[in-house]
Design a protein around this motif. Structure first.
Motif, mmCIF file in Angstrom:
data_model
loop_
_atom_site.group_PDB
_atom_site.id
_atom_site.type_symbol
_atom_site.label_atom_id
_atom_site.label_comp_id
_atom_site.label_asym_id
_atom_site.label_seq_id
_atom_site.Cartn_x
_atom_site.Cartn_y
_atom_site.Cartn_z
ATOM 1 N N GLU A 126 0.799 -1.212 0.000
ATOM 2 C CA GLU A 126 0.000 0.000 0.000
ATOM 3 C C GLU A 126 0.841 1.275 0.000
ATOM 4 O O GLU A 126 0.468 2.270 -0.616
ATOM 5 C CB GLU A 126 -0.924 -0.015 1.211
ATOM 6 C CG GLU A 126 -2.225 0.713 0.932
ATOM 7 C CD GLU A 126 -3.025 0.903 2.200
ATOM 8 O OE1 GLU A 126 -2.987 0.012 3.054
ATOM 9 O OE2 GLU A 126 -3.650 1.959 2.316
ATOM 10 N N THR A 127 1.969 1.253 0.709
ATOM 11 C CA THR A 127 2.729 2.502 0.823
ATOM 12 C C THR A 127 3.917 2.558 -0.137
ATOM 13 O O THR A 127 4.755 3.435 -0.032
ATOM 14 C CB THR A 127 3.249 2.681 2.261
ATOM 15 O OG1 THR A 127 4.049 1.545 2.571
ATOM 16 C CG2 THR A 127 2.127 2.813 3.245
ATOM 17 N N GLU A 172 4.874 5.707 -2.085
ATOM 18 C CA GLU A 172 5.333 6.902 -1.382
ATOM 19 C C GLU A 172 6.780 7.232 -1.680
ATOM 20 O O GLU A 172 7.155 8.408 -1.734
ATOM 21 C CB GLU A 172 5.137 6.727 0.121
ATOM 22 C CG GLU A 172 3.680 6.900 0.463
ATOM 23 C CD GLU A 172 3.408 6.776 1.936
ATOM 24 O OE1 GLU A 172 4.341 6.987 2.725
ATOM 25 O OE2 GLU A 172 2.266 6.458 2.281
ATOM 26 N N ILE A 202 6.637 9.207 -4.832
ATOM 27 C CA ILE A 202 6.006 10.513 -4.635
ATOM 28 C C ILE A 202 6.919 11.434 -3.835
ATOM 29 O O ILE A 202 7.113 12.600 -4.183
ATOM 30 C CB ILE A 202 4.652 10.340 -3.924
ATOM 31 C CG1 ILE A 202 3.672 9.616 -4.839
ATOM 32 C CG2 ILE A 202 4.081 11.690 -3.536
ATOM 33 C CD1 ILE A 202 2.407 9.188 -4.166
ATOM 34 N N GLU A 203 7.504 10.874 -2.766
ATOM 35 C CA GLU A 203 8.352 11.730 -1.939
ATOM 36 C C GLU A 203 9.587 12.183 -2.701
ATOM 37 O O GLU A 203 10.053 13.303 -2.522
ATOM 38 C CB GLU A 203 8.723 11.003 -0.637
ATOM 39 C CG GLU A 203 7.508 10.921 0.258
ATOM 40 C CD GLU A 203 7.788 10.339 1.621
ATOM 41 O OE1 GLU A 203 8.956 9.995 1.893
ATOM 42 O OE2 GLU A 203 6.845 10.240 2.423
ATOM 43 N N ILE A 230 8.393 15.047 -4.742
ATOM 44 C CA ILE A 230 8.190 16.231 -3.902
ATOM 45 C C ILE A 230 9.535 16.887 -3.587
ATOM 46 O O ILE A 230 9.686 18.101 -3.665
ATOM 47 C CB ILE A 230 7.449 15.841 -2.605
ATOM 48 C CG1 ILE A 230 5.993 15.529 -2.928
ATOM 49 C CG2 ILE A 230 7.522 16.946 -1.575
ATOM 50 C CD1 ILE A 230 5.189 15.052 -1.756
ATOM 51 N N ARG A 231 10.515 16.036 -3.262
ATOM 52 C CA ARG A 231 11.836 16.601 -2.964
ATOM 53 C C ARG A 231 12.431 17.301 -4.182
ATOM 54 O O ARG A 231 12.999 18.381 -4.076
ATOM 55 C CB ARG A 231 12.782 15.500 -2.482
ATOM 56 C CG ARG A 231 12.757 15.329 -0.991
ATOM 57 C CD ARG A 231 13.329 14.002 -0.550
ATOM 58 N NE ARG A 231 12.516 13.495 0.550
ATOM 59 C CZ ARG A 231 12.661 13.883 1.807
ATOM 60 N NH1 ARG A 231 13.582 14.787 2.118
ATOM 61 N NH2 ARG A 231 11.894 13.417 2.762
ATOM 62 N N CYS A 261 10.802 18.714 -6.638
ATOM 63 C CA CYS A 261 10.110 19.991 -6.832
ATOM 64 C C CYS A 261 10.568 21.002 -5.789
ATOM 65 O O CYS A 261 10.680 22.195 -6.066
ATOM 66 C CB CYS A 261 8.598 19.812 -6.734
ATOM 67 S SG CYS A 261 7.922 18.920 -8.117
ATOM 68 N N GLY A 262 10.825 20.486 -4.572
ATOM 69 C CA GLY A 262 11.238 21.385 -3.491
ATOM 70 C C GLY A 262 12.523 22.105 -3.793
ATOM 71 O O GLY A 262 12.675 23.287 -3.490
ATOM 72 N N ILE A 263 13.465 21.365 -4.403
ATOM 73 C CA ILE A 263 14.735 22.033 -4.683
ATOM 74 C C ILE A 263 14.718 22.712 -6.049
ATOM 75 O O ILE A 263 15.698 23.317 -6.454
ATOM 76 C CB ILE A 263 15.934 21.063 -4.589
ATOM 77 C CG1 ILE A 263 15.788 19.938 -5.609
ATOM 78 C CG2 ILE A 263 16.088 20.531 -3.194
ATOM 79 C CD1 ILE A 263 17.075 19.192 -5.816
ATOM 80 N N SER A 264 13.566 22.648 -6.749
ATOM 81 C CA SER A 264 13.547 23.206 -8.104
ATOM 82 C C SER A 264 13.856 24.702 -8.118
ATOM 83 O O SER A 264 14.484 25.190 -9.050
ATOM 84 C CB SER A 264 12.197 22.948 -8.757
ATOM 85 O OG SER A 264 11.190 23.654 -8.063
ATOM 86 N N SER A 265 13.435 25.411 -7.059
ATOM 87 C CA SER A 265 13.703 26.855 -7.042
ATOM 88 C C SER A 265 15.195 27.125 -7.082
ATOM 89 O O SER A 265 15.655 28.025 -7.790
ATOM 90 C CB SER A 265 13.118 27.482 -5.800
ATOM 91 O OG SER A 265 11.785 27.152 -5.687
ATOM 92 N N ILE A 266 15.949 26.332 -6.303
ATOM 93 C CA ILE A 266 17.403 26.522 -6.307
ATOM 94 C C ILE A 266 17.944 26.270 -7.713
ATOM 95 O O ILE A 266 18.724 27.048 -8.253
ATOM 96 C CB ILE A 266 18.070 25.557 -5.306
ATOM 97 C CG1 ILE A 266 17.531 25.809 -3.909
ATOM 98 C CG2 ILE A 266 19.576 25.710 -5.338
ATOM 99 C CD1 ILE A 266 18.134 24.913 -2.861
ATOM 100 N N PHE A 304 16.380 26.525 -10.518
ATOM 101 C CA PHE A 304 15.981 27.575 -11.450
ATOM 102 C C PHE A 304 16.813 28.841 -11.254
ATOM 103 O O PHE A 304 17.210 29.474 -12.233
ATOM 104 C CB PHE A 304 14.490 27.898 -11.311
ATOM 105 C CG PHE A 304 13.602 26.810 -11.831
ATOM 106 C CD1 PHE A 304 13.970 26.096 -12.965
ATOM 107 C CD2 PHE A 304 12.423 26.489 -11.202
ATOM 108 C CE1 PHE A 304 13.174 25.082 -13.455
ATOM 109 C CE2 PHE A 304 11.611 25.468 -11.677
ATOM 110 C CZ PHE A 304 11.990 24.771 -12.804
#
Lengths: 420, 305
Positions: free
Chosen positions: A131-132, A135, A138-139, A142-143, A145-150, A152
């Motif tokens: 079931e998991t 994840e 997905i995680e 997410i990570r 995307c999280g660092i995508s600003s740096i 960019f």
């Protein structure tokens, strides 16, 4: 199950979401690499790796359905039947359509099994419940995307720098670039790339804009945060938000039409497209930023400060002047800095409203030209890769550096308050 | 007798000189700051009013649904309007998932560390990069390096990166508004981090996230500089009334650039058309913003905690 196992291992189970996401990931990666690289050895490598990954992911998904991974061979049915069908198709009539039934049926069945049906609940012969398992994927996303600003921010610097680097290190006289007011990039006999007048133009129009915007911005922030009833505050904030939403090209258009006529009428000058015009437009654009950040700063001052001052008999104005402004001064400074950064980077409004002529500014009614407007006006007309083109990118690097520093200082100033 | 010492009830409730002065100063300051605040609101009304007044002669549905004619001196706004919609939709498709996931990372996964601080700083700086530098980046990265050429795709990607901080900032706000106790309750039931986010955090903040996404639309629709050299073109004729008239690998017109062109580059434009263009641009941007504001107010009144 870690990400490497999900990608490459044939053991264990994964759920539907993970199966779909891995497929999208594999397709995305291979599309990008196919588009970016043409070397065949590298492409072969990528093809093999992505085939391996697809097989591994599909095998684990069969396990999740409590079936052997050999069921992957069901994908061969459509292929075999397809070849058979096609050869018969050329020989005889419509009845050979029957050959396509296994193609559609096999493909659909596999797709339903792998992509739509849930895995068996609890443990089965291939491993624990899955079931998991999605994840991990997905995680990871997410990570990323999280660092995508740096990525960019570095990407912006890298790509702008890359386009201008050739001329920056090889040919451009940096001293002349920064200190000479002579901007003659299209001169036939003697090309000169001096941006001093443009830098002065940017800073003078910003300074004048701040002279207008800071008193109004801070005044409005004080009013909204200290004097307003909650309902009126909401109204004002909405209006300020709407003011911030007006596109810069519309501000430029207002400068070109309404403000132009106003300045001609008031100051009795032949043309109203001046530094003053641009500054008023920039002031109106940066006021919303100043108000919202300054209001946050004032709100961050604890109420106990206000109560203590009022208990000592201070008037509201005394509270503001003696207690709130000193307590919130870092936040207010940051508000002004961010407003200034917005003005420095603004393009369309100053391009349309300031007269756009290279000129050492001599007063609020002189014509000026800014760094941003120069890029916007000239990039469309230069030959790609030429000196002039590269100089425009170097101006871009200069602008990036200036705004980066101002933003960094503003951030440090704000962080300063938090630590106190 | 000590009658002097006794304070009559009237005297107790009469204002002293200092008290009067205090009240007077306070009222003066209140009015002073009110005037200052109002002075910023007047321009907004004035501008919208002025634009509307000047644009009235040309505004009609036909204006929206016909192409620019006669070297852009006459006609309507169909091609630029549709182009703006294309740019906004494609940039939204790229920016929304990345932005929301980035906010989820910053708010739900990242711990207090120097790396998180740098990430936050990068978001702030990304928001502060001048729009024309984004344009240069778009030219360098998407048009040339990635080989997309000047196209809707390249322009939208540039817009997406530019507007990413808008989505990140408002999504972070929305996620922060979900009380920590909700998450803790969910974790205590044995849910994993992602299950908590998907079943508890996001459903409880979806309206706030939508607000940010809507704001991104308004921001992207108004930008001019980033699309000027990456995919927007001065003039392009397309079929009127066909919603699929553009191809995302080709260039398009855009409302903002169209306003710039007809107000500065094209001589003898029919009086009123630039104003009409400005009204349509401002109108759509403010409308989108108003939707986001209404949504936000609605969320606030419905909040259960």
């Amino acid at each position: 199950m870690n990400f490497i196992n999900i990608c490459f291992s044939f053991k264990g189970r994964i759920n539907r979401t993970a199966w779909w996401m891995m497929h999208f990931l594999i397709i995305a990666i291979s599309t990008i690499t196919y588009a970016a690289y043409t070397a065949s050895s590298y492409l072969l490598f990528i093809t093999l790796v992505s085939a391996w990954m697809q097989l591994a992911v599909t095998a684990k998904r069969w396990h999740d359905r409590n079936k052997s991974a050999w069921w992957t061979l069901v994908y061969l049915i459509p292929i075999i039947a397809g070849i058979g069908g096609l050869s018969v198709w050329t020989l005889s009539g419509w009845w050979t359509l029957i050959y396509f039934i296994p193609i559609i049926a096999g493909g659909t069945w596999a797709l339903v099994e792998l992509g739509i049906l849930k895995g068996t609940k609890g443990e089965n012969r291939f491993g624990a419940d899955s079931e998991t398992s999605s994840e991990t994927v997905i995680e990871l996303l997410i990570r990323l995307c999280g660092i995508s600003s740096i990525v960019f921010v570095f990407g912006i610097f890298f790509f702008v720098f890359r386009e201008g680097a050739g001329f920056l290190f090889n040919g451009l006289d940096l001293g002349q670039f920064l200190t000479s007011p002579e901007w003659y990039p299209t001169s036939l006999s003697n090309k000169r790339y001096g941006t001093f007048a443009l830098i002065l133009g940017t800073f003078s129009v910003t300074a004048l804009a701040m002279c207008i915007a800071v008193p109004f911005g801070l005044g409005a922030a004080i009013f909204v945060s200290e004097f307003c009833s909650p309902k009126l505050r909401e109204t004002f904030k909405i209006i300020i938000e709407l003011l911030a939403a007006i596109p810069s090209v519309v501000w430029g258009f207002i400068g070109l039409t309404l403000m132009n006529q106003l300045i001609i009428a008031v100051f009795n000058v032949p043309i109203g497209l001046t530094m003053l015009n641009g500054s008023i437009m920039l002031a109106l654009m940066s006021v919303p930023i100043i108000v919202s950040i300054a209001e946050d700063a004032l709100k961050a001052v604890p109420d106990s400060y206000r109560e203590a001052a009022e208990a000592l008999g201070a008037t509201r104005w005394q509270v503001i002047y003696r207690v709130l402004l000193p307590a919130a001064k870092n936040g207010l400074l940051a508000a002004v800095l961010l407003g200034a950064a917005r003005s420095i980077g603004e393009t369309m409004a100053v391009l349309m409203a300031t007269g756009h002529s290279v000129n050492i500014p001599s007063g609020p009614l002189s014509w000026i030209r800014t760094l941003t407007a120069t890029i916007a006006a000239e990039l469309g007309e230069v030959a790609r890769g030429g000196e002039h083109y590269q100089v425009l990118f170097i101006i871009g690097v200069l602008l990036f550096t200036i705004t980066f520093l101002v933003n960094l200082i503003a951030d440090l100033v704000i962080k300063g308050i938090r630590q106190e | 007798m000590n009658t002097d010492m006794q304070v009559s009830p009237e005297a107790m409730f009469t204002e002293t000189e200092i008290g009067k002065q205090k009240r007077w100063i306070e009222n003066v300051m209140r009015i002073f700051f009110l005037v200052m605040t109002s002075l910023m609101i007047i321009p907004l009304l004035l501008i919208v009013g002025y634009l509307l007044y000047k644009a009235l002669p040309v505004l009609s549905l036909e204006f929206l649904f016909t192409n620019p004619k006669d070297n852009m001196r006459a006609g309507g706004l169909w091609a630029p309007f549709l182009g703006t919609i294309y740019l906004v939709v494609v940039s939204l498709l790229v920016a929304a998932p990345i932005g929301v996931f980035a906010a989820v990372y910053l708010n739900e996964y990242a711990r207090e560390s120097w790396f998180t601080r740098i990430t936050n700083l990068a978001v702030v700086n990304l928001a502060g990069v001048p729009s024309i530098v984004h344009a240069l980046f778009g030219v360098g990265a998407f048009v040339l390096f990635a080989g997309l050429g000047e196209s809707i795709l390249a322009a939208s990607l540039t817009l997406a990166i530019m507007t990413l901080p808008v989505i990140i900032a408002s999504t972070t706000e929305a996620l922060k508004a979900v009380p920590m106790s909700f998450r803790e309750a969910c974790w205590n039931l044995g849910a994993t981090r992602w299950q908590t986010i998907r079943r508890i955090v996001i459903p409880n903040s979806i309206s706030g996230i939508l607000t940010g996404v809507i704001l991104q639309v308004s921001r992207a629709a108004g930008e001019t500089a980033p699309i000027m050299f990456t995919g927007a073109v001065f003039y392009k004729a397309i079929a009127e009334g066909n919603l699929f008239a553009y191809n995302i690998t080709e260039q398009c017109m855009a409302l903002s650039l169209h306003l710039f062109t007809i107000s500065t580059q094209v001589p003898d434009v029919t009086e009123g058309i630039p104003y009409g263009t400005a009204v349509v641009l401002v109108g759509s941007v403010l409308l989108v913003n108003a939707v986001s504001i209404v949504l936000r107010i609605y969320v606030r009144t419905r909040k259960k905690w």
